[in-house]
Each structure stands twice: as C-alpha cells, then as structure tokens.
Design a protein around this motif. Structure first.
Motif, PDB file in Angstrom:
ATOM      1  N   GLN A   1       0.835  -1.204   0.000  1.00  0.00           N
ATOM      2  CA  GLN A   1       0.000   0.000   0.000  1.00  0.00           C
ATOM      3  C   GLN A   1       0.866   1.249   0.000  1.00  0.00           C
ATOM      4  O   GLN A   1       0.575   2.222  -0.704  1.00  0.00           O
ATOM      5  CB  GLN A   1      -0.922  -0.010   1.226  1.00  0.00           C
ATOM      6  CG  GLN A   1      -1.952   1.112   1.233  1.00  0.00           C
ATOM      7  CD  GLN A   1      -2.865   1.079   0.025  1.00  0.00           C
ATOM      8  OE1 GLN A   1      -3.315   0.023  -0.406  1.00  0.00           O
ATOM      9  NE2 GLN A   1      -3.134   2.254  -0.549  1.00  0.00           N
ATOM     10  N   TYR A   2       1.939   1.212   0.776  1.00  0.00           N
ATOM     11  CA  TYR A   2       2.866   2.358   0.829  1.00  0.00           C
ATOM     12  C   TYR A   2       3.467   2.623  -0.551  1.00  0.00           C
ATOM     13  O   TYR A   2       3.549   3.779  -0.992  1.00  0.00           O
ATOM     14  CB  TYR A   2       3.969   2.071   1.848  1.00  0.00           C
ATOM     15  CG  TYR A   2       5.044   3.127   1.912  1.00  0.00           C
ATOM     16  CD1 TYR A   2       4.919   4.233   2.757  1.00  0.00           C
ATOM     17  CD2 TYR A   2       6.190   3.026   1.126  1.00  0.00           C
ATOM     18  CE1 TYR A   2       5.908   5.212   2.811  1.00  0.00           C
ATOM     19  CE2 TYR A   2       7.183   3.997   1.180  1.00  0.00           C
ATOM     20  CZ  TYR A   2       7.040   5.082   2.022  1.00  0.00           C
ATOM     21  OH  TYR A   2       8.023   6.051   2.071  1.00  0.00           O
ATOM     22  N   LEU A   3       3.894   1.568  -1.229  1.00  0.00           N
ATOM     23  CA  LEU A   3       4.519   1.728  -2.535  1.00  0.00           C
ATOM     24  C   LEU A   3       3.518   2.222  -3.574  1.00  0.00           C
ATOM     25  O   LEU A   3       3.849   3.060  -4.428  1.00  0.00           O
ATOM     26  CB  LEU A   3       5.145   0.407  -2.979  1.00  0.00           C
ATOM     27  CG  LEU A   3       6.423   0.009  -2.232  1.00  0.00           C
ATOM     28  CD1 LEU A   3       6.832  -1.415  -2.595  1.00  0.00           C
ATOM     29  CD2 LEU A   3       7.558   0.983  -2.541  1.00  0.00           C
ATOM     30  N   LEU A   4       2.305   1.711  -3.510  1.00  0.00           N
ATOM     31  CA  LEU A   4       1.282   2.173  -4.448  1.00  0.00           C
ATOM     32  C   LEU A   4       1.033   3.671  -4.306  1.00  0.00           C
ATOM     33  O   LEU A   4       0.819   4.376  -5.300  1.00  0.00           O
ATOM     34  CB  LEU A   4      -0.021   1.404  -4.223  1.00  0.00           C
ATOM     35  CG  LEU A   4      -0.119   0.001  -4.821  1.00  0.00           C
ATOM     36  CD1 LEU A   4      -1.382  -0.691  -4.328  1.00  0.00           C
ATOM     37  CD2 LEU A   4      -0.118   0.068  -6.350  1.00  0.00           C
ATOM     38  N   GLU A   5       1.057   4.143  -3.069  1.00  0.00           N
ATOM     39  CA  GLU A   5       0.808   5.566  -2.822  1.00  0.00           C
ATOM     40  C   GLU A   5       2.034   6.426  -3.118  1.00  0.00           C
ATOM     41  O   GLU A   5       1.907   7.556  -3.594  1.00  0.00           O
ATOM     42  CB  GLU A   5       0.375   5.759  -1.367  1.00  0.00           C
ATOM     43  CG  GLU A   5      -0.959   5.095  -1.037  1.00  0.00           C
ATOM     44  CD  GLU A   5      -1.281   5.146   0.447  1.00  0.00           C
ATOM     45  OE1 GLU A   5      -0.437   5.661   1.226  1.00  0.00           O
ATOM     46  OE2 GLU A   5      -2.372   4.669   0.848  1.00  0.00           O
ATOM     47  N   THR A   6       3.226   5.891  -2.830  1.00  0.00           N
ATOM     48  CA  THR A   6       4.462   6.661  -3.000  1.00  0.00           C
ATOM     49  C   THR A   6       4.937   6.668  -4.445  1.00  0.00           C
ATOM     50  O   THR A   6       5.352   7.707  -4.976  1.00  0.00           O
ATOM     51  CB  THR A   6       5.571   6.085  -2.096  1.00  0.00           C
ATOM     52  OG1 THR A   6       5.106   6.053  -0.747  1.00  0.00           O
ATOM     53  CG2 THR A   6       6.834   6.931  -2.179  1.00  0.00           C
ATOM     54  N   VAL A   7       4.886   5.512  -5.084  1.00  0.00           N
ATOM     55  CA  VAL A   7       5.282   5.405  -6.496  1.00  0.00           C
ATOM     56  C   VAL A   7       3.997   5.308  -7.309  1.00  0.00           C
ATOM     57  O   VAL A   7       3.639   4.261  -7.841  1.00  0.00           O
ATOM     58  CB  VAL A   7       6.175   4.162  -6.720  1.00  0.00           C
ATOM     59  CG1 VAL A   7       6.708   4.134  -8.149  1.00  0.00           C
ATOM     60  CG2 VAL A   7       7.331   4.132  -5.725  1.00  0.00           C
ATOM     61  N   ASN A   8       3.286   6.420  -7.401  1.00  0.00           N
ATOM     62  CA  ASN A   8       1.966   6.397  -8.036  1.00  0.00           C
ATOM     63  C   ASN A   8       2.016   6.554  -9.550  1.00  0.00           C
ATOM     64  O   ASN A   8       0.992   6.452 -10.224  1.00  0.00           O
ATOM     65  CB  ASN A   8       1.043   7.466  -7.425  1.00  0.00           C
ATOM     66  CG  ASN A   8       1.698   8.852  -7.422  1.00  0.00           C
ATOM     67  OD1 ASN A   8       2.504   9.169  -8.293  1.00  0.00           O
ATOM     68  ND2 ASN A   8       1.353   9.647  -6.428  1.00  0.00           N
ATOM     69  N   ASN A   9       3.205   6.811 -10.081  1.00  0.00           N
ATOM     70  CA  ASN A   9       3.368   6.923 -11.538  1.00  0.00           C
ATOM     71  C   ASN A   9       4.714   6.304 -11.923  1.00  0.00           C
ATOM     72  O   ASN A   9       5.655   7.006 -12.259  1.00  0.00           O
ATOM     73  CB  ASN A   9       3.305   8.393 -11.967  1.00  0.00           C
ATOM     74  CG  ASN A   9       3.303   8.543 -13.484  1.00  0.00           C
ATOM     75  OD1 ASN A   9       2.829   7.672 -14.210  1.00  0.00           O
ATOM     76  ND2 ASN A   9       3.834   9.657 -13.967  1.00  0.00           N
ATOM     77  N   PRO A  10       4.823   4.972 -11.857  1.00  0.00           N
ATOM     78  CA  PRO A  10       6.110   4.303 -12.063  1.00  0.00           C
ATOM     79  C   PRO A  10       6.705   4.544 -13.445  1.00  0.00           C
ATOM     80  O   PRO A  10       6.008   4.455 -14.457  1.00  0.00           O
ATOM     81  CB  PRO A  10       5.763   2.828 -11.842  1.00  0.00           C
ATOM     82  CG  PRO A  10       4.309   2.735 -12.158  1.00  0.00           C
ATOM     83  CD  PRO A  10       3.714   4.014 -11.675  1.00  0.00           C
ATOM     84  N   GLN A  11       7.997   4.862 -13.443  1.00  0.00           N
ATOM     85  CA  GLN A  11       8.726   5.152 -14.671  1.00  0.00           C
ATOM     86  C   GLN A  11       9.902   4.185 -14.804  1.00  0.00           C
ATOM     87  O   GLN A  11      10.162   3.380 -13.918  1.00  0.00           O
ATOM     88  CB  GLN A  11       9.267   6.596 -14.616  1.00  0.00           C
ATOM     89  CG  GLN A  11       8.275   7.651 -14.249  1.00  0.00           C
ATOM     90  CD  GLN A  11       7.402   8.070 -15.410  1.00  0.00           C
ATOM     91  OE1 GLN A  11       7.801   7.959 -16.575  1.00  0.00           O
ATOM     92  NE2 GLN A  11       6.200   8.555 -15.109  1.00  0.00           N
ATOM     93  N   ILE A  12      10.640   4.291 -15.905  1.00  0.00           N
ATOM     94  CA  ILE A  12      11.900   3.565 -16.033  1.00  0.00           C
ATOM     95  C   ILE A  12      12.884   4.239 -15.094  1.00  0.00           C
ATOM     96  O   ILE A  12      13.308   5.367 -15.310  1.00  0.00           O
ATOM     97  CB  ILE A  12      12.442   3.597 -17.475  1.00  0.00           C
ATOM     98  CG1 ILE A  12      11.504   2.846 -18.415  1.00  0.00           C
ATOM     99  CG2 ILE A  12      13.844   2.985 -17.527  1.00  0.00           C
ATOM    100  CD1 ILE A  12      11.952   2.829 -19.869  1.00  0.00           C
ATOM    101  N   SER A  13      13.231   3.561 -14.003  1.00  0.00           N
ATOM    102  CA  SER A  13      14.086   4.175 -12.988  1.00  0.00           C
ATOM    103  C   SER A  13      14.601   3.112 -12.026  1.00  0.00           C
ATOM    104  O   SER A  13      13.901   2.154 -11.710  1.00  0.00           O
ATOM    105  CB  SER A  13      13.310   5.242 -12.205  1.00  0.00           C
ATOM    106  OG  SER A  13      14.113   5.804 -11.192  1.00  0.00           O
ATOM    107  N   THR A  14      15.837   3.316 -11.556  1.00  0.00           N
ATOM    108  CA  THR A  14      16.406   2.373 -10.587  1.00  0.00           C
ATOM    109  C   THR A  14      15.689   2.457  -9.251  1.00  0.00           C
ATOM    110  O   THR A  14      15.711   1.505  -8.466  1.00  0.00           O
ATOM    111  CB  THR A  14      17.910   2.662 -10.373  1.00  0.00           C
ATOM    112  OG1 THR A  14      18.069   4.046 -10.005  1.00  0.00           O
ATOM    113  CG2 THR A  14      18.704   2.398 -11.636  1.00  0.00           C
ATOM    114  N   VAL A  15      15.069   3.600  -8.966  1.00  0.00           N
ATOM    115  CA  VAL A  15      14.278   3.774  -7.749  1.00  0.00           C
ATOM    116  C   VAL A  15      12.940   4.398  -8.156  1.00  0.00           C
ATOM    117  O   VAL A  15      12.896   5.362  -8.905  1.00  0.00           O
ATOM    118  CB  VAL A  15      14.992   4.697  -6.734  1.00  0.00           C
ATOM    119  CG1 VAL A  15      14.129   4.863  -5.483  1.00  0.00           C
ATOM    120  CG2 VAL A  15      16.353   4.128  -6.358  1.00  0.00           C
TER     121      VAL A  15
END
Length: 349
Positions: free
Chosen positions: A38-52
């Motif tokens: 749930q934390y990741l869904l809220e924090t990374v809400n627009n995932p891109q090509i990225s190491t983090v």
C-alpha cells in the motif's frame, strides 16, 4: 526402537505432508507485505523507467499476492513505451543493466520485453562485451532477465562478440574472489554482490562447476553474517544487504531458517524486519525516515520469502514453480526437530 520408528515415519512424511502444514509462522511477514504494498502504491503512483521508483516497485507488486489494480501496471507499461519511443530504443549507452531491469519488470506484468513500441529490450544483451562493461553485475542481470522466462538471446549483428549464456556464466565464475564471493571492485567479496550473483547462478545448480562456486559463496555468506542475522556492504549494515541475501537463499531453495544462516538465534529475515518503520523500510537502523530503495528491496525480499514458503516459483522465476522447495522445507523442518530431540514427542502428538 521407538526412535527408529519415529525416524522412519518422518522420512515417509517427507513426500506426503503439504508444505503449508509445516510452514513456519509468517504472519508478521504477510502483514508487512500488505502494508508495504500500500505504501509503494501511494508513494510510487506513476512508475517510470528508474532504478528507484520504477521497475523494482512494479516487479515486487506483480510478484506479491496482493491484489493490485491492473491500471497501475498498464500505466507503467505506457510510460515505458513512451520512454522507449522518445529515446529511439536506447535506454543507456553504457549501462546495459537498464535493459535487464526493464525486461524483468515487463515479464512480471505479463508484457513481452522483446516487443516494446517496435524495440526489443533484450537485443542489447546479445552484445557480450558491452554488457560486461559493468563487470560481473552486467552478466548477473543479463542472465536473470533472460532466464526469468527462458528467453533466447537475440542475435546482435553489431556486437563484436555475440553473447551466450555460457559466456556470461564463465565471466561470473572467473570473477569469484579468493574468499568465495563476488564484488564490483577490489579483491574482497561483498555480501550484496555475492547474493545477487547467487540469484543468477540458481538456475544452473545442476552444473558441477556452478554448484561448487555456489557452495563456496554460501560458506562466505554464512561466515560474514552478523550476530543479529544481518549483512553489511562497505562496512555498513543495511536493509538492502539483508534483502539480497533473502532473495538469494530462496532462489537456491534454501530456507532462511537454515542453521548455516541463523546467528545467535537470528535469521536474516529477523534482521530485515528491524529496518521496518511504519509501512516502509529504512536504509540503516540509525535512519529516522524511510528510504525508497530500501523499501523496494525489503518488500520484494519479503515477497520472495513468502513465495518460498508457499511453494511458489522464485521471485525471478516466472515459469513453472520448482518442486524442490516443498521437499527442502520438509527436510529442514525434520532436521529442526531432530536437533531439539523432539521427533518422537511430535509424532505422538
């Protein structure tokens, strides 16, 4: 005679008792997985090509048992397509681990990394020399991405040396350090790089030379494990070091509760959980705020652990689930009972 009978009964049970019946209590891990997802869904809400904030969040969520909206993965895929089109298919001119990481994430969400907006994300990995420019790291992640679904290595017509799995394996084995592990630089092994390398080698355990290298590396990891169950990198204990070790052990079909990796009563999973802060993970125990890289790696390590105990395929094994996990779990359970002298007592119960 009673003890002998108990032993015989236990051996028979190895092939009959479901893994779930003998599973260790993983309730705290299950809770952590749900909360961190749930934390990741809220924090990374627009995932891109990225190491983090990109592939590792997507892969971890996709491989977890948590119900994730398909729109989330579709958004990532569209972002990848747009980035690939904008760059003309060139994610990086030197670091080919970029292609491997994207290929792993795409495979995890059911997309084909060989066809992304007209480009093949695996094609660069067909260039052996350019892939190993990053050192053993290049070979490790090339194999992990290629083996996750058994992809053929694409022919790279511009490569000076066409890559093969054997070339990548040879490159890895040639760079094993004298103390038994692997490192990005220097002569002394590093637990992080050693654990990642073991993850890649896990698919080749049936090869004698690989099996020998794996045993040396496991001996090294057991030797350098801390009393709290954790590991260090650059002389600092981190959540990421714990995470990579967990994934390595589970990839190899070895329980983190294996006696070789229990120090002062602590497992590496116990150590990782010490980095929990709220729904996330810290990089070091002294940090106050959560760290996204530590959270991503801590999350997918717990996912790997959960999958191991549920008898599912490994974190990076996206084909048929291996059967040896169940058998190894049962054997380890029985070994624990023998060590505690409670075999007959348990059978009577």
């Amino acid at each position: 005679m009673k003890k002998l009978l108990a032993i015989c009964l236990c051996i028979g049970m190895i092939f009959r008792i479901p893994a779930q019946a003998l599973a260790f209590d993983t309730s705290s891990v299950d809770t952590a997985i749900k909360e961190t997802a749930q934390y990741l869904l809220e924090t990374v809400n627009n995932p891109q090509i990225s190491t983090v904030g990109g592939e590792w969040t997507v892969l971890g969520l996709a491989r977890s048992g948590v119900e994730i909206p398909q729109a989330y993965f579709q958004q990532y895929y569209e972002n990848v397509q747009n980035a690939v089109i904008a760059s003309g298919g060139v994610l990086h001119k030197r670091k080919y681990t970029e292609y491997a990481r994207v290929a792993l994430a795409l495979s995890a969400i059911g997309k084909n990394p060989q066809e992304v907006a007209g480009f093949c994300m695996l094609a660069p990995l067909g260039d052996y020399k350019k892939t190993v420019w990053q050192g053993v790291n290049g070979s490790v992640w090339a194999l992990l991405s290629l083996d996750c679904k058994g992809y053929e290595i694409p022919m790279n017509t511009s490569a000076e040396v066409q890559a093969t799995r054997d070339l990548y394996l040879a490159h890895i084995l040639e760079h094993q350090t004298a103390d038994g592990g692997w490192t990005l630089s220097g002569e002394a092994a590093d637990p992080d790089m050693t654990a990642m390398t073991l993850q890649a080698l896990s698919a080749y355990q049936n090869r004698a030379e690989v099996a020998e290298a794996i045993q040396k590396a496991l001996t090294y990891l057991s030797r350098v494990q801390k009393e709290d169950g954790g590991f260090t990198t650059v002389n600092t204990e981190t959540a990421e070091s714990c995470a990579q070790a967990i994934v390595a052990l589970c990839s190899l079909g070895i329980s983190p509760e294996d006696k070789r990796f229990v120090k002062n009563g602590n497992t590496v999973v116990d150590a990782l959980m010490q980095y929990r802060t709220g729904q996330a993970f810290r990089h070091t125990k002294n940090d106050i705020k959560p760290d996204l890289m530590a959270t991503e790696q801590g999350f997918y390590a717990l996912v790997a652990y959960q999958r191991f105990y549920e008898g599912k395929s490994g974190l990076y094994q996206m084909t048929k689930a291996p059967q040896q996990n169940v058998r190894s779990l049962l054997i380890q359970f029985l070994e624990t009972l023998f060590m505690k002298g409670k075999v007959y007592e348990q059978i009577q119960k």
